[in-house]
Design an enzyme around this catalytic site. Structure first.
Site, PDB file in Angstrom:
ATOM      1  N   ARG A 164       0.924  -1.138  -0.203  1.00 35.85           N
ATOM      2  CA  ARG A 164       0.052   0.010  -0.103  1.00 35.85           C
ATOM      3  C   ARG A 164       0.988   1.144  -0.012  1.00 35.85           C
ATOM      4  O   ARG A 164       2.154   1.072   0.035  1.00 35.85           O
ATOM      5  CB  ARG A 164      -0.932   0.059   1.130  1.00 35.85           C
ATOM      6  CG  ARG A 164      -0.397  -0.615   2.627  1.00 35.85           C
ATOM      7  CD  ARG A 164       0.074   0.052   3.522  1.00 35.85           C
ATOM      8  NE  ARG A 164       0.000   1.729   3.349  1.00 35.85           N
ATOM      9  CZ  ARG A 164       1.106   2.511   3.618  1.00 35.85           C
ATOM     10  NH1 ARG A 164       2.315   2.031   3.778  1.00 35.85           N
ATOM     11  NH2 ARG A 164       1.013   3.848   3.477  1.00 35.85           N
ATOM     12  N   GLY A 165       0.306   2.449  -0.160  1.00 37.35           N
ATOM     13  CA  GLY A 165       0.934   3.605  -0.510  1.00 37.35           C
ATOM     14  C   GLY A 165       1.117   3.928  -1.772  1.00 37.35           C
ATOM     15  O   GLY A 165       1.380   3.169  -2.806  1.00 37.35           O
ATOM     16  N   ARG A 189      -7.551  -0.533  -6.934  1.00 40.50           N
ATOM     17  CA  ARG A 189      -7.936   0.851  -6.322  1.00 40.50           C
ATOM     18  C   ARG A 189      -7.960   2.154  -6.914  1.00 40.50           C
ATOM     19  O   ARG A 189      -6.923   2.203  -7.832  1.00 40.50           O
ATOM     20  CB  ARG A 189      -6.582   0.924  -5.018  1.00 40.50           C
ATOM     21  CG  ARG A 189      -6.507  -0.412  -4.311  1.00 40.50           C
ATOM     22  CD  ARG A 189      -5.607  -0.012  -2.751  1.00 40.50           C
ATOM     23  NE  ARG A 189      -6.257   0.937  -1.908  1.00 40.50           N
ATOM     24  CZ  ARG A 189      -5.625   1.407  -0.854  1.00 40.50           C
ATOM     25  NH1 ARG A 189      -4.255   1.124  -0.793  1.00 40.50           N
ATOM     26  NH2 ARG A 189      -6.023   2.028  -0.042  1.00 40.50           N
ATOM     27  N   GLN A 217      -2.304   2.370   9.731  1.00 41.07           N
ATOM     28  CA  GLN A 217      -1.076   2.913   8.958  1.00 41.07           C
ATOM     29  C   GLN A 217       0.136   3.674   9.821  1.00 41.07           C
ATOM     30  O   GLN A 217       1.099   3.637   9.786  1.00 41.07           O
ATOM     31  CB  GLN A 217      -1.155   3.413   7.637  1.00 41.07           C
ATOM     32  CG  GLN A 217      -1.552   2.593   6.662  1.00 41.07           C
ATOM     33  CD  GLN A 217      -3.359   2.830   6.607  1.00 41.07           C
ATOM     34  OE1 GLN A 217      -4.003   3.156   7.640  1.00 41.07           O
ATOM     35  NE2 GLN A 217      -3.895   2.791   5.223  1.00 41.07           N
ATOM     36  N   ASP A 253      -2.285  10.727  -2.496  1.00 41.90           N
ATOM     37  CA  ASP A 253      -2.509   9.714  -3.387  1.00 41.90           C
ATOM     38  C   ASP A 253      -2.828  10.247  -4.829  1.00 41.90           C
ATOM     39  O   ASP A 253      -2.916   9.522  -5.717  1.00 41.90           O
ATOM     40  CB  ASP A 253      -3.641   8.789  -2.838  1.00 41.90           C
ATOM     41  CG  ASP A 253      -3.185   8.038  -1.594  1.00 41.90           C
ATOM     42  OD1 ASP A 253      -3.257   8.918  -0.578  1.00 41.90           O
ATOM     43  OD2 ASP A 253      -2.942   7.020  -1.706  1.00 41.90           O
ATOM     44  N   ASN A 287      -5.456  12.364   0.129  1.00 41.66           N
ATOM     45  CA  ASN A 287      -4.696  11.751   0.904  1.00 41.66           C
ATOM     46  C   ASN A 287      -5.397  10.933   2.025  1.00 41.66           C
ATOM     47  O   ASN A 287      -6.699  10.978   1.997  1.00 41.66           O
ATOM     48  CB  ASN A 287      -3.622  12.423   1.619  1.00 41.66           C
ATOM     49  CG  ASN A 287      -2.530  11.701   2.244  1.00 41.66           C
ATOM     50  OD1 ASN A 287      -1.827  10.959   1.655  1.00 41.66           O
ATOM     51  ND2 ASN A 287      -2.271  12.029   3.476  1.00 41.66           N
ATOM     52  N   LYS A 288      -4.956  10.122   2.805  1.00 38.29           N
ATOM     53  CA  LYS A 288      -5.542   9.297   3.918  1.00 38.29           C
ATOM     54  C   LYS A 288      -6.569  10.271   4.355  1.00 38.29           C
ATOM     55  O   LYS A 288      -6.492  11.363   5.020  1.00 38.29           O
ATOM     56  CB  LYS A 288      -4.706   8.612   4.813  1.00 38.29           C
ATOM     57  CG  LYS A 288      -5.220   7.764   5.772  1.00 38.29           C
ATOM     58  CD  LYS A 288      -6.094   6.580   5.183  1.00 38.29           C
ATOM     59  CE  LYS A 288      -5.147   5.930   4.273  1.00 38.29           C
ATOM     60  NZ  LYS A 288      -6.169   5.062   3.250  1.00 38.29           N
TER      61      LYS A 288
END
Ligand SMILES: CSC[C@H]1O[C@H](OP(=O)(O)O)[C@H](O)[C@@H]1O
Length: 362
Positions: free
Chosen positions: A53-54, A90, A201, A241, A251-252
């Site tokens: 992930r990332g 994703r 995370q 992202d 982003n998250k």
């Protein structure tokens, strides 16, 4: 790369076996477990299940996944099927779609017999570019940290959210690359590590920093405002992202709230990202698809015996009782600056095009 002598490369290619090894990040921080990926299905699963992930690492893994797929079936239908399968894993991290588009542009015109060698070579190029670009981000970010630390005259307190360290990339990380560069340069830095639900995370970031002896404190994401208002945070730096052409940042989830709190406390809010995260074809944050993940990520507390999960809890948490958006969008106006491999720029179309003039449509 090694930081303090610890290998920090997250993806190992084995061209002779047409396979790659990745760290299964669903096992961290409890166990460092490498997994061999040998098929298209395994590559797609690794991304979808967040074994990898990332954003930048997802892109590199997709590139290698396509090379592995071409070894299985190099025909036009096979190539199209592999791109579709990997592309469906994703939606938010543009790096995945950028890598697949780059690979497709290279492979489509080639005869099937030429595709395997070309695919593997291009996947390796994407991975090596990520390493070099993230290292450069570290140096540009270090210059910012040096300036901030001079102003403070004490340990620099930096906050980050989620994991944008070397685990999220092929190497170095993005938001944490300046932290490692500062640590290696002897600049005193402490990191507030904001946890993220439901995939935790933040624990990955804490694990990374502990490996390298970087002072850090893991906090609940909702504790960030208290620390900012009490003067304990000098800057916030996060990954991304997808960054739209106008500088809006996906982003998250929870990132936007950090940016709002920064604005309310006059704290700089930085976003660190390489070229593969910039989406010049995406006009603004409203056009960024936000991934909605399975509600079980909230319902089931990992690390416990799932079977011990009381049925009543699952009944209470019915399908419609859980929303699980994995990202949010921070408007460009709340971003102090974007740190890329080419330098630091304002979060705006003009700022991004000044660093990437080749992307201008004018
Ligand atoms: C270096 S960008 C990392 C970026 O990706 C993370 O999302 P996920 O863990 O769901 O892949 C998070 O948004 C990080 O900022």
């Amino acid at each position: 790369m090694n930081i303090d002598g610890i290998p920090t490369r997250t993806l190992r290619a084995h061209p002779e076996q047409r396979a790659i090894d990745i760290i299964d990040q669903t096992r961290l921080p409890h166990a460092l477990h490498w997994v061999r990926v040998r098929t298209l299905a395994e590559a797609a699963h690794a991304i979808r299940a967040m074994q990898v992930r990332g954003a930048p690492l997802i892109g590199a893994t997709a590139a290698y996944g396509l090379a592995i797929a071409v070894a299985e079936d190099a025909s036009d239908p096979g190539l199209a099927q592999a791109i579709a399968e990997l592309g469906a894993t994703r939606p938010t991290a543009v790096n995945l779609h950028w890598a697949l588009a780059r690979m497709q542009a290279l492979l489509q015109p080639l005869a099937p017999a030429q595709r395997l060698a070309a695919a593997w070579q291009e996947a390796e190029a994407i991975a090596e570019e990520d390493v070099a670009q993230n290292a450069a981000i570290g140096q540009h970010g270090l210059a910012l940290f040096r300036q901030l630390q001079r102003e403070q005259g004490r340990v620099l307190n930096v906050m980050t959210h989620c994991n944008a360290g070397w685990l999220a990339t092929v190497d170095w990380g993005t938001a944490l690359s300046p932290v490692y560069a500062a640590h290696d340069a002897g600049l005193p830095v402490h990191v507030w590590v904001s946890e993220t639900r439901p995939r935790n995370q933040g624990l990955l970031t804490a694990w990374e920093l502990a490996q390298h002896g970087v002072p850090h404190t893991l906090i609940a994401d909702n504790a960030a405002g208290l620390l900012m208002r009490s003067g304990q945070v000098d800057a916030v730096i996060v990954g991304a992202d997808r960054i739209a052409a106008n500088g809006d940042v996906a982003n998250k989830v929870g990132t936007y709230l950090k940016a709002l709190a920064c604005a309310d406390n006059a704290i700089p809010f930085y976003v660190a990202a390489p070229r593969s995260t910039l989406d010049f074809a995406c006009p603004d944050g409203n056009a960024i698809p936000i991934e909605e993940r399975d509600g079980d990520e909230f319902r089931l507390v990992h690390g416990l015996d799932h079977h011990a999960q009381p049925a009543a809890v699952r009944q209470l948490a019915a399908e419609e009782a859980v929303a699980n958006p994995a990202f949010d969008v921070t408007p460009a106006a709340r971003v102090s600056a974007i740190i890329t491999e080419r330098g630091v720029c304002p979060a705006s179309r003009e700022g991004l095009l000044a660093l990437y003039p080749e992307e201008s449509r004018d």
